[in-house]
Design a protein around this motif. Structure first.
Motif, PDB file in Angstrom:
ATOM      1  N   VAL A 197       5.820  64.826  70.257  1.00 37.91           N
ATOM      2  CA  VAL A 197       6.124  63.508  70.937  1.00 37.91           C
ATOM      3  C   VAL A 197       4.663  62.784  71.196  1.00 37.91           C
ATOM      4  O   VAL A 197       4.526  61.611  71.110  1.00 37.91           O
ATOM      5  N   LYS A 198       3.921  63.829  71.868  1.00 40.96           N
ATOM      6  CA  LYS A 198       2.688  63.416  72.399  1.00 40.96           C
ATOM      7  C   LYS A 198       1.858  62.897  71.226  1.00 40.96           C
ATOM      8  O   LYS A 198       1.025  61.668  71.274  1.00 40.96           O
ATOM      9  N   HIS A 226       3.032  61.813  68.187  1.00 44.62           N
ATOM     10  CA  HIS A 226       3.532  60.742  67.454  1.00 44.62           C
ATOM     11  C   HIS A 226       3.316  59.477  68.466  1.00 44.62           C
ATOM     12  O   HIS A 226       3.247  58.042  67.929  1.00 44.62           O
ATOM     13  N   CYS A 227       3.517  59.502  69.836  1.00 42.35           N
ATOM     14  CA  CYS A 227       3.204  58.304  70.526  1.00 42.35           C
ATOM     15  C   CYS A 227       1.902  57.763  70.800  1.00 42.35           C
ATOM     16  O   CYS A 227       1.542  56.577  70.722  1.00 42.35           O
ATOM     17  N   VAL A 281       2.798  54.133  72.010  1.00 44.23           N
ATOM     18  CA  VAL A 281       3.644  53.672  72.984  1.00 44.23           C
ATOM     19  C   VAL A 281       3.641  54.892  73.892  1.00 44.23           C
ATOM     20  O   VAL A 281       2.976  56.082  73.679  1.00 44.23           O
ATOM     21  N   ALA A 282       4.403  54.844  74.956  1.00 46.54           N
ATOM     22  CA  ALA A 282       4.529  56.007  75.856  1.00 46.54           C
ATOM     23  C   ALA A 282       5.944  56.237  76.098  1.00 46.54           C
ATOM     24  O   ALA A 282       6.739  55.423  76.015  1.00 46.54           O
ATOM     25  N   HIS A 283       6.379  57.393  76.337  1.00 42.98           N
ATOM     26  CA  HIS A 283       7.521  58.065  76.486  1.00 42.98           C
ATOM     27  C   HIS A 283       7.620  58.223  78.023  1.00 42.98           C
ATOM     28  O   HIS A 283       6.982  58.561  78.909  1.00 42.98           O
ATOM     29  N   CYS A 312      17.008  58.253  71.994  1.00 45.76           N
ATOM     30  CA  CYS A 312      16.126  57.424  72.735  1.00 45.76           C
ATOM     31  C   CYS A 312      16.730  56.178  73.631  1.00 45.76           C
ATOM     32  O   CYS A 312      17.408  55.645  72.892  1.00 45.76           O
ATOM     33  N   GLY A 363      12.656  54.668  77.242  1.00 47.32           N
ATOM     34  CA  GLY A 363      11.867  55.653  76.519  1.00 47.32           C
ATOM     35  C   GLY A 363      12.082  56.866  77.044  1.00 47.32           C
ATOM     36  O   GLY A 363      11.207  57.945  77.094  1.00 47.32           O
ATOM     37  N   CYS A 387      10.450  58.533  68.662  1.00 50.71           N
ATOM     38  CA  CYS A 387       9.347  57.988  69.144  1.00 50.71           C
ATOM     39  C   CYS A 387       9.363  56.585  68.423  1.00 50.71           C
ATOM     40  O   CYS A 387       8.876  55.591  69.136  1.00 50.71           O
ATOM     41  N   ILE A 422      11.219  53.848  70.442  1.00 55.96           N
ATOM     42  CA  ILE A 422      10.655  53.108  71.451  1.00 55.96           C
ATOM     43  C   ILE A 422      10.237  51.905  70.862  1.00 55.96           C
ATOM     44  O   ILE A 422      10.202  50.884  71.943  1.00 55.96           O
ATOM     45  N   CYS A 442       3.807  58.191  61.056  1.00 55.56           N
ATOM     46  CA  CYS A 442       3.844  59.508  61.729  1.00 55.56           C
ATOM     47  C   CYS A 442       4.249  60.625  61.049  1.00 55.56           C
ATOM     48  O   CYS A 442       3.743  61.578  60.804  1.00 55.56           O
TER      49      CYS A 442
END
Length: 242
Positions: free
Chosen positions: A146-147, A149-150, A155-157, A172, A176, A200, A203, A219
């Motif tokens: 996730v980190k 791909h964000c 973007v931020a989750h 999702c 987020g 991701c 988002i 991604c």
């Protein structure tokens, strides 16, 4: 007969097999839906409203043969018990309660032997300890994906949770919050990574439009192959640990 949300009924298929159907009401559903719950080995008839549950029952009854055929092709359950073989990050792993200490760990006796997941302790609670270990590893793997791909998508989750979901591999929310099935840790790493990319991308695009899939491709360029793997082998992941 009156049917209620959460109630089940048993149908007799043309081949003589009895199949169980559970009713659910989902206001977001636009039509009657029939799906399988691989974990419970039953069908789920989804109605958009309570007044349409009777229609969902008729819908399921008309498809009893399809339900029976699909249930017969489900993989056999694999319990988390002594000597059981499971999948872990796409490779076989044998469970054992032998080992020193109280911490679960993976090891191999030699290069020609299968890898072992040692979970020392009471064999009667092995399933709980194996599940706890897999959840922990799933969270770690998903957090890394996730980190990454964000960062790719800019973007931020908000949060990551790992659950034992039955109907979806990930989700999702609009703010987020990402949620995933811990069972993804049993799949090949690239499949888990694809699901992380999928959520991701939501988002940015809360849909499955061409724009959404374009974000997934940024991604995970080979996402179609990984999605196909999950559609083919997902039932096997759901059958483990019952």
């Amino acid at each position: 007969m009156t049917y209620n949300n959460g109630q089940t009924m048993t149908l007799r298929a043309p081949n003589g097999q009895h199949v169980r159907v559970r009713f659910e009401v989902n206001a977001k559903a636009r039509r009657l839906i029939l799906r399988l719950d691989e974990r419970r080995r039953e069908a789920v008839a989804v109605a958009p409203s309570r007044r349409q549950i009777k229609d969902a029952a008729a819908f399921a009854a008309e498809r009893a043969d399809w339900i029976s055929m699909r249930l017969q092709h489900l993989p056999e359950p694999v319990r988390f018990e002594e000597g059981a073989m499971i999948q872990y990050r796409g490779a076989p792993l044998q469970l054992t309660s032998e080992g020193e200490g109280r911490v679960a760990k993976i090891w191999a006796e030699d290069e020609n032997s299968p890898r072992l997941l040692s979970v020392p302790g009471d064999p009667e609670t092995m399933d709980l300890r194996v599940t706890r270990y897999l959840k922990k590893q799933a969270r770690a793997d998903l957090t890394r994906s996730v980190k990454r791909h964000c960062a790719t998508l800019g973007v931020a989750h908000k949060s990551i949770s790992v659950k034992d979901t039955r109907s979806r591999w990930g989700s999702c929310t609009h703010d987020g919050q990402l949620s995933f099935s811990w069972r993804l840790v049993m799949a090949p790493p690239e499949v888990l990574d694809y699901v992380a990319a999928h959520e991701c991308a939501h988002i940015l695009e809360m849909n499955h439009s061409a724009k959404f899939w374009a974000q997934v491709a940024k991604c995970c360029p080979d996402w179609k192959r990984h999605r196909a793997w999950l559609r083919t082998h997902g039932a096997g992941l759901q059958a483990a640990g019952e």
